[in-house]
Design an enzyme around this catalytic site. Structure first.
Site, short mmCIF file in Angstrom:
data_model
loop_
_atom_site.label_atom_id
_atom_site.label_comp_id
_atom_site.label_asym_id
_atom_site.label_seq_id
_atom_site.Cartn_x
_atom_site.Cartn_y
_atom_site.Cartn_z
N LYS A 178 0.88 -1.17 0.00
CA LYS A 178 0.00 0.00 0.00
C LYS A 178 0.91 1.22 0.00
O LYS A 178 1.44 1.63 1.03
CB LYS A 178 -0.91 0.02 1.24
CG LYS A 178 -2.23 0.79 1.03
CD LYS A 178 -2.08 2.28 0.73
CE LYS A 178 -1.71 3.06 1.98
NZ LYS A 178 -1.67 4.57 1.67
N GLY A 231 7.01 5.24 8.26
CA GLY A 231 6.16 6.42 8.37
C GLY A 231 6.24 7.03 9.75
O GLY A 231 7.26 6.92 10.44
N SER A 232 5.17 7.65 10.16
CA SER A 232 5.16 8.40 11.42
C SER A 232 5.17 7.48 12.63
O SER A 232 4.68 6.34 12.58
CB SER A 232 3.93 9.31 11.48
OG SER A 232 2.76 8.55 11.73
N THR A 233 5.70 8.00 13.73
CA THR A 233 5.75 7.24 14.97
C THR A 233 4.35 6.94 15.49
O THR A 233 4.08 5.85 16.01
CB THR A 233 6.56 8.01 16.03
OG1 THR A 233 7.91 8.14 15.55
CG2 THR A 233 6.58 7.28 17.36
N GLY A 236 2.94 4.13 13.47
CA GLY A 236 3.70 2.93 13.81
C GLY A 236 3.27 2.33 15.14
O GLY A 236 3.21 1.11 15.29
N GLU A 253 9.96 1.40 10.67
CA GLU A 253 10.95 2.47 10.57
C GLU A 253 10.19 3.78 10.70
O GLU A 253 9.40 4.14 9.83
CB GLU A 253 11.71 2.42 9.24
CG GLU A 253 12.84 3.43 9.24
CD GLU A 253 13.41 3.70 7.86
OE1 GLU A 253 14.43 4.40 7.79
OE2 GLU A 253 12.83 3.23 6.87
N CYS A 287 13.62 10.82 7.23
CA CYS A 287 13.59 10.49 8.66
C CYS A 287 14.95 10.62 9.30
O CYS A 287 15.05 10.76 10.52
CB CYS A 287 13.03 9.08 8.85
SG CYS A 287 13.83 7.83 7.83
N GLU A 386 9.63 16.25 15.27
CA GLU A 386 10.06 16.08 13.88
C GLU A 386 9.29 17.04 12.97
O GLU A 386 8.06 17.03 12.93
CB GLU A 386 9.84 14.63 13.43
CG GLU A 386 10.40 14.36 12.06
CD GLU A 386 10.28 12.89 11.67
OE1 GLU A 386 11.22 12.36 11.05
OE2 GLU A 386 9.24 12.27 11.97
#
Length: 495
Positions: A178, A231-233, A236, A253, A287, A386
């Site tokens: 995706k 992607g984003s924390t 995740g 990651e 990142c 971030e």
């Protein structure tokens, strides 16, 4: 819009229209023009893709293919990517705004990932285990998981998809991807090349759409054996909770707020270029961006002058123009997020030394000037959170102990840079920095052979290198009784 090209899903080796019949536009971030429309996928499309991947996984044409022949297919895929590199580079540059010359560089190196895992495919081995009974043989094997779900971001679609796809295929999994809704085109083209390389239909499938619809459906699907996400924390964390509750694995990651440290004995000219590369390359949309710069007070003014002067001369413009040095941010919301953080920094007391403004670069797109913030400290949100844009916060420090404390005072731990001519200090500082990748007198160096892992909120699991093979396989222990003697009655005591 009726004349705009439409991209369907790629499922089971075929282009498939979305079950909803809906499409969404992909916008060129440099001009705001519509590039194409992509299929808006949902649970029904994901289910179809997972079923196609499962059928391919169980098909003897793939299941019984030798490891060496899987390697041959990966090598052929690498060749095809090289042959189509210019097309792919232009597609990705138009889709996410990265410089064409940067994308050409990425595409030149991308086949190496497939060659590396092609060579590794028939080196995946188990072991024999000594037991207390010489008549019993115990050995281990590594086998594929099944269907892997890959959810990939918009900043480097082909590279970050490859980090998941190449090792997953090398060990015999099948994959459903995706891609980000902002960058669907190159991943769909990659799936076509997978089929052209000789992989069976269904080995790689792509469902385009939004995270809350297609991405969530993929993460939730009962037949997915693993999720690999970049992607984003925050996203995740949700995926980690979801997969843990179903006892399946995840490789994540996630975000970063990486320190780039310049000591008093560093080559300041080199360090300044490392800082520029670390935060302004790819418009800071990476990142691993070195967004927190710590300079020893004795070289702080010189470093600041060098970095600021180069930031002021960076040429902003059309990413397809060879002279351009900084392209747009990938979409409007991202540009607005970056602008909001710089405004927040001002309100927190930071001084904008250069940059600090949105611009359309005369093209109408989502550009933001290279920005240097000073008068900042490690407690400001603009330093702790971030930003994912071309914004560097530069701070002085006095001692090694102080800068180690400041560098590690973050929820992230993805990468860090160290600039020094003292070999002892280089190793000492690298040992104490809480990050998965440490660069010394360089920044952003990468290789498919070198493993990458995030510490703390920067993720779990490993990508690249031989270690990632464990992420895409499961270990099986086999016990064999080699004796032909009768099996003893377990309820009869033996002396």
């Amino acid at each position: 819009m009726s004349e705009t090209k439409r991209h369907h899903h790629f499922i089971g080796g075929e282009h498939v229209a979305p079950s909803s019949g809906e499409y969404f536009p992909s916008i060129n971030p440099a001009t705001r023009g519509v590039l194409y429309e992509a299929a808006r996928g949902g649970a029904e499309d994901i289910d179809r893709a997972v079923r196609a991947a499962r059928a391919a996984f169980e098909d003897p044409a793939w299941r019984d293919l030798s490891q060496t022949k899987r390697g041959h297919l990966l090598r052929r895929l690498g060749d095809l990517i090289g042959e189509n590199a210019e097309e792919l580079a232009r597609m990705e540059s138009s889709d996410n705004g990265k410089l064409l010359r940067e994308m050409r560089g990425q595409l030149a190196g991308l086949p190496e990932y497939y060659y590396y895992y092609a060579g590794l495919a028939d080196k995946i081995q188990g072991s024999t285990i000594p037991t207390s009974d010489r008549r019993v043989l115990n050995y281990t094997t590594r086998e594929p998981l099944g269907v892997v779900g890959a959810i990939t971001p918009w900043n480097s679609p082909l590279t970050l998809t490859t980090s998941k796809l190449a090792p997953a295929l090398s060990v015999g999994n099948t994959v459903v991807i995706k891609p980000s809704e902002y960058t669907s085109a190159t991943v769909l083209r990659l799936a076509e090349l997978v089929l052209e390389a000789g992989f069976p239909p269904g080995a790689v499938n792509v469902v385009t759409g939004f995270g809350a619809e297609a991405g969530q459906a993929l993460a939730d699907h009962r037949d997915i054996a693993k999720i690999s996400f970049t992607g984003s924390t925050a996203t995740g964390a949700r995926i980690a909770a979801n997969t843990a509750s179903r006892f399946i694995g995840s490789t994540l990651e996630l975000g970063g707020k990486s320190p780039n440290i310049v000591f008093e004995d560093a080559n300041v000219a080199n360090a300044a270029m490392g800082v520029v590369a670390g935060i302004f390359a790819a418009a800071g949309q990476t990142c691993i961006a070195g967004s927190r710069v710590f300079a020893h007070r004795s070289v702080y003014d010189e470093l600041l002058e060098r970095v600021t002067e180069r930031a002021r001369t960076i040429k902003i413009g059309d990413p397809l123009d060879e002279a351009t040095e900084l392209g747009p941010l990938a979409f409007e919301d991202q540009r607005d997020k970056v602008a909001g953080y710089v405004d927040l920094g001002r309100s927190e007391g930071a001084k904008v030394l250069t940059g600090g403004n949105a611009t359309d670069a005369g093209l109408g797109g989502f550009f933001y000037e290279p920005t240097v913030l000073v008068d900042v400290d490690n407690d400001m949100r603009v330093v702790r959170e971030e930003i994912f844009g071309p914004v560097a916060a530069i701070m002085p420090f006095e001692t090694e102990e102080e800068v180690l404390r400041l560098a590690n005072d973050t929820e992230y731990g993805l990468a860090a840079g160290v600039w020094t001519s003292n070999l002892s200090r280089a190793h000492r500082v690298a040992d104490r920095l809480e990050a998965g990748t440490i660069w010394i007198n360089t920044y952003r160096a990468m290789s498919p052979m070198s493993p990458r892992q995030g510490f703390k909120n920067s993720g779990v699991g490993i990508e690249h290198g031989t270690e990632t093979i464990k992420e895409y396989t499961r270990l099986k222990s086999v016990w064999v009784n080699t004796s032909e003697d009768p099996v003893a009655d377990p309820f009869v005591l033996r002396s």
